[in-house]
Each structure stands twice: as C-alpha cells, then as structure tokens.
Design a protein around this motif. Structure first.
Motif: not given
Length: 251
Positions: A5-6, A24-29, A31-38
């Motif tokens: 989740l971005v 039943g979803f395992d969600v990782r958050h 907070r930014s575009g760069e964090e999502a790319i990493q």
C-alpha cells in the motif's frame, strides 16, 4: 495475499490496512514513491501480489512511480486516485497500471479489483478462436492469418500485425507499446474480426472476472487502444452490446 500500500497519509493507510487485514490480506505500508520502489527491489523482502498506488505522493509524481514500478516488476498495480477524468486514467494505464479505482471508493469494490487483477492471466494464443466468417463463409474482409486456425502465432489485420507468442504489435510496420490488458483485448477482438463481443464476454475473457464494476475499466482500455492503433474506427462500439474489430477494406 501480500499487498504493498503506497499512501502518504498514515491515518488513511492504517484504516485501509486494518480493513484489508480483516479480509485476509497481508499489507505493507510505503509512505513515499521511493520507499515503494525500494520495497519492490529483489532484495527488498518478500514479493507482493499487488500494489495499491496512491497518485498523490509527497516525493514524486504517482505516474512516474507507476512507470518505475513497471520497469522493475510485473506485479499488478492498481492506481488509487481522486482524478476522475478519463485522460488521467488512460495515462496511468499507458504507463503500465493494471487497473484504477477513484476515491472515495467502496471497500467491496476495492477488494473485488484486487482479486480481479491478481488472477488475470495472459490469453493463450492457442485459445484464440478462428476468425469470424465473412461473405461466403470465408475469413472476414481484410483479415489474413499466417497459419491455419487454431495454430496461428501471427495475425495480419489491415495495417496491424500481431505476434501472439512475443505479444508484439506493429501498425504499418511501426512497433507500438501496449499494456498487458490492451494486448489481451486486441488479441481477443482480432481473433474473430467482424464478430461482436459482448461486454460481459470481454470482461470474462480478458479480466477473468464477472464483476460488473469492471465495465468502466473496459471503456478506458478501448479508448487507449483506439488511440494507439491510429485508426479509432477499427474498434467499433455496438451500442448496448459490446465491441467488434472492423478491418479496413484494401484500397
């Protein structure tokens, strides 16, 4: 199912994560575009089944993040946006997004879209039906096939050439870039030129779902595909029914 989740708003992210967690979803958050790319890099941890990408990010444009994600992974991306105009949606789909959902959205709709993109599979060339009959029972006018029906790997339809195994499309010899769903949609219509495909049938074949909310997504994909093919009239709307591919007459 693991989701990325971005979303830059922690309160929104917490609410969405809790809600999806109950289903039943395992969600990782992120907070930014760069964090999502990493998080999506090979060494960023476990892989994800879907990315929910909010376009209003603090560090960079959400469309650019979508493009960067698509260059790194084939993980399905659902854009979450407050932009309701069709042009923005088409732009996102052209960058490689698999679907979009407009804020405010219904939780059931979001979950249905997540399940829909996660089970979409590319159309198998062998699964394409033979061309629809033209006058006299032969192939539709302007349609050509390089191999017998059921064994085709290449379709020639007027100025369009479709290489099924490589998923490559050219128009007048020039390669054009299609998203996965755009190619699947074109391959379905081109498999039976002149034949009308009902909206429900297209959604079932291309999106692998019977959920009615996918209808608007179909319209956006058709609009984008018409633009890329340079001949909008090739994909004809049959009012109240669906769509068909019309091959231009030679000369």
């Amino acid at each position: 199912m693991r989701l990325l989740l971005v979303e830059d708003d922690d309160r929104v992210a917490a609410a969405v994560s809790a809600l999806l967690g109950k289903h039943g979803f395992d969600v990782r958050h992120a907070r930014s575009g760069e964090e999502a790319i990493q998080a999506l890099l090979p060494d960023g941890g476990p892989s994800f089944d879907c990315v929910l990408l909010d376009l209003g990010l603090p560090d960079q444009d959400g469309f650019e993040v979508c493009s960067r994600i698509r260059r790194r992974t084939a993980t399905p991306v659902i854009m979450v946006t407050a932009r309701a105009d069709v042009r923005s949606r088409i732009h996102g789909l052209n960058l490689g997004a698999d679907d979009y959902i407009v804020k405010p959205y219904d939780t059931g709709e979001l979950i249905a879209r997540i399940h829909a993109v996660s089970r979409r599979l590319p159309l198998s060339p062998a699964g394409l039906a033979p061309p629809g009959p033209g006058p006299g029972g032969g192939p539709a006018a302007g349609a050509q096939t390089a191999e017998p029906a059921g064994q085709r790997t290449r379709l020639l339809l007027g100025p369009i050439a479709i290489e099924l195994p490589s998923r490559r499309v050219t128009v007048d010899g020039d390669p054009i870039v299609l998203t996965r769903k755009e190619f699947d949609l074109l391959a379905l219509l081109a498999g039976r030129p002149g034949v009308v495909f009902r909206r429900e049938q297209i959604i079932s074949e291309v999106w692998r779902t019977a959920w009615e909310g996918t209808g608007r997504t179909l319209e956006v994909h058709v609009a984008s595909l018409r633009s890329k093919l340079r001949t909008p009239a090739m994909i004809e709307t049959v009012r109240g029914v669906g769509y068909r591919l019309v091959v231009p007459s030679a000369g």
